[in-house]
Design a protein around this motif. Structure first.
Motif, short mmCIF file in Angstrom:
data_model
loop_
_atom_site.label_atom_id
_atom_site.label_comp_id
_atom_site.label_asym_id
_atom_site.label_seq_id
_atom_site.Cartn_x
_atom_site.Cartn_y
_atom_site.Cartn_z
N THR A 110 -2.36 4.50 -14.07
CA THR A 110 -1.28 3.56 -14.39
C THR A 110 -1.74 2.15 -14.01
OG1 THR A 110 -0.38 4.09 -12.24
CG2 THR A 110 0.57 5.25 -14.12
N GLY A 111 -0.79 1.22 -13.93
CA GLY A 111 -1.14 -0.17 -13.66
C GLY A 111 -1.24 -0.92 -14.97
N SER A 112 -1.39 -2.22 -14.88
CA SER A 112 -1.43 -3.04 -16.10
C SER A 112 -2.77 -2.89 -16.83
CB SER A 112 -1.17 -4.51 -15.76
OG SER A 112 -1.91 -4.86 -14.62
N THR A 113 -3.82 -2.54 -16.09
CA THR A 113 -5.16 -2.52 -16.69
C THR A 113 -5.31 -1.57 -17.88
OG1 THR A 113 -6.07 -3.18 -14.57
CG2 THR A 113 -7.63 -2.29 -16.17
N ASP A 154 -1.74 9.52 -9.67
CA ASP A 154 -0.88 9.30 -8.51
C ASP A 154 0.58 9.10 -8.91
OD1 ASP A 154 -1.31 6.84 -9.74
OD2 ASP A 154 -2.48 6.01 -8.11
N TYR A 176 5.64 6.41 -12.04
CA TYR A 176 4.49 6.50 -12.93
C TYR A 176 4.76 7.49 -14.06
CZ TYR A 176 1.71 3.49 -9.87
OH TYR A 176 1.21 2.42 -9.17
N GLY A 207 -8.37 2.49 -12.87
CA GLY A 207 -8.33 1.05 -12.62
C GLY A 207 -8.91 0.85 -11.23
N ILE A 208 -8.74 -0.34 -10.71
CA ILE A 208 -9.20 -0.60 -9.34
C ILE A 208 -8.24 -1.58 -8.69
CG2 ILE A 208 -10.80 -2.41 -10.14
CD1 ILE A 208 -12.67 -1.61 -7.80
N HIS A 233 -9.28 0.07 -4.10
CA HIS A 233 -8.77 1.45 -4.14
C HIS A 233 -8.85 2.03 -5.55
CE1 HIS A 233 -4.47 -0.28 -4.81
NE2 HIS A 233 -4.72 0.43 -5.89
N GLY A 257 -7.06 5.34 -7.75
CA GLY A 257 -5.82 6.08 -7.54
C GLY A 257 -5.07 5.26 -6.51
N PHE A 258 -4.62 5.91 -5.45
CA PHE A 258 -4.07 5.16 -4.31
C PHE A 258 -4.91 5.45 -3.07
CE2 PHE A 258 0.36 4.31 -6.10
CZ PHE A 258 0.25 2.93 -6.00
N THR A 314 -1.61 -3.75 -1.13
CA THR A 314 -1.21 -3.03 -2.34
C THR A 314 0.29 -3.15 -2.56
OG1 THR A 314 -3.07 -1.51 -2.10
CG2 THR A 314 -1.27 -0.79 -3.50
N ASN A 351 1.73 -4.77 -5.95
CA ASN A 351 2.57 -3.99 -6.86
C ASN A 351 4.03 -4.44 -6.88
OD1 ASN A 351 0.24 -2.68 -7.38
ND2 ASN A 351 0.88 -0.67 -6.70
N ARG A 366 5.17 -6.98 -8.07
CA ARG A 366 5.51 -7.62 -9.35
C ARG A 366 6.21 -6.65 -10.29
NH1 ARG A 366 0.22 -6.09 -9.78
NH2 ARG A 366 -0.60 -5.54 -11.83
N PHE A 367 6.02 -5.35 -10.09
CA PHE A 367 6.71 -4.36 -10.92
C PHE A 367 8.11 -4.04 -10.38
CE2 PHE A 367 2.13 -3.25 -11.43
CZ PHE A 367 2.01 -3.57 -12.77
N LYS A 412 -10.21 -9.22 -9.87
CA LYS A 412 -10.93 -7.99 -9.59
C LYS A 412 -12.43 -8.24 -9.35
CE LYS A 412 -7.20 -5.57 -10.14
NZ LYS A 412 -6.84 -4.69 -11.22
C1 GLP Z 1 -2.12 0.76 -8.58
C2 GLP Z 1 -2.59 2.13 -9.08
C3 GLP Z 1 -4.05 2.15 -9.39
C4 GLP Z 1 -4.41 0.92 -10.21
C5 GLP Z 1 -4.18 -0.31 -9.40
C6 GLP Z 1 -4.52 -1.61 -10.13
O1 GLP Z 1 -2.05 0.63 -7.22
N1 GLP Z 1 -2.29 3.19 -8.18
O2 GLP Z 1 -4.37 3.34 -10.09
O3 GLP Z 1 -5.75 0.99 -10.59
O4 GLP Z 1 -2.83 -0.36 -9.01
O5 GLP Z 1 -3.43 -2.02 -10.89
P1 GLP Z 1 -3.52 -3.07 -12.06
O6 GLP Z 1 -4.23 -2.39 -13.17
O7 GLP Z 1 -2.10 -3.38 -12.42
O8 GLP Z 1 -4.26 -4.24 -11.52
#
Ligand code: GLP
Length: 262
Positions: free
Chosen positions: A36-39, A67, A80, A132-133, A138, A140-141, A161, A165, A167-168, A203
């Motif tokens: 998940t995440g915006s990426t 996660d 998620y 994503g990262i 990290h 996942g988490f 973290t 996060n 912002r969501f 990133k």
């Molecule tokens: C969250 C998710 C990760 C994701 C990361 C980056 O914490 N658990 O899986 O890679 O955020 O989020 P974004 O892609 O929004 O930068």
């Protein structure tokens, strides 16, 4: 690690989608690990387009998400589960019973995590894991200092973290759950291929440390240096702190097309 630098997030995501699509065409019952995440949003949009316009068939595909937040109902707008149904599953022909996410509302977290691990094994293992990262490295988490041998389990988010996060959650850190269930780093490393995406200058430091730094639990994603099939799709901004930037470009540009999508 294979480092693929594209000019922007759009072209990077489309290149990553071609790898996923090729796998699903070659192995219609592929097991995908999803993030998940915006990426990954643009990657998912491209998979939806390939489904609609090119008939990419997900009917036999099984998925496992990395996660889930603890304490959010499935129906919560920021779970998620909701994210995945809104941004991908509702728009492709996946069978709901083949979709798996950790259960953030379970009353027995260790038992539920053990079941998740077993379900992955019973499905034949993950063929391709999308990652994503986090800005702290990290995956996942799995926050910094997570064991490289870890399996699906409860984790506590770092304050960084939670802040990232928020912002969501209307920008309100108090609304962000502090606990989650995440696949472990050992679980992620068992995937036959890992496909990481990262875009934007936010990133860049984590990506440089992941690809060129020492392998260390302080930078969880750096373990991918030990994975036999890890691809990292990044834009120029996320690649901006890489020492060997020109080399990665040169390697990728010189590859035949069949190898670029493999
Ligand atoms: C969250 C998710 C990760 C994701 C990361 C980056 O914490 N658990 O899986 O890679 O955020 O989020 P974004 O892609 O929004 O930068």
């Amino acid at each position: 690690m294979e480092v693929i630098i594209k000019s922007d997030a759009q072209t990077g995501s489309i290149a990553a989608a071609r790898v996923v699509a090729r796998l699903v065409r070659e192995k219609p019952n592929a097991v995908l690990g999803l993030a998940t995440g915006s990426t990954p949003l643009t990657l998912y949009k491209e998979l939806i387009r390939l489904h609609r316009e090119d008939g990419l068939d997900f009917s036999a595909v099984t998925t496992f998400n990395l996660d889930e937040y603890i304490g959010l109902e499935k129906e919560h707008p920021q779970s998620y589960y909701t994210f995945m149904w809104e941004n991908l599953f509702s728009q492709i022909n996946i069978q709901p019973e083949k979709v798996h996410l950790p259960d953030g509302m379970t009353q027995d977290v260790p038992a539920s995590c053990a079941v998740y691990e077993r379900e992955i094994i019973n499905a034949g293992g993950i063929d391709l894991q999308v990652l994503g990262i986090g800005s702290d490295g990290h995956i996942g988490f799995n926050e910094p200092t997570s064991s490289f041998a870890s399996r699906t389990r409860i984790k506590t988010l770092t304050q960084q973290t939670v802040a990232d996060n928020a912002r969501f959650f209307d920008g309100d850190e108090a609304k962000v759950p502090h606990h989650c269930i995440t696949m472990g780093i050992g679980t992620i490393m068992d995937a036959r291929m890992n496909l990481m995406l990262a875009f934007g200058t936010g990133k860049a430091e984590a990506i440089a440390a992941t690809i060129e730094g020492p392998v260390a639990s302080m930078m969880p994603a750096s373990i991918l240096q030990h994975h036999p099939a890890a691809k990292v799709f990044i834009d120029e901004a996320a690649a901006s702190a890489l020492k060997l930037f020109d080399y990665y470009r040169w390697v990728y540009d010189g590859k035949p097309d069949w190898q670029k999508d493999a």
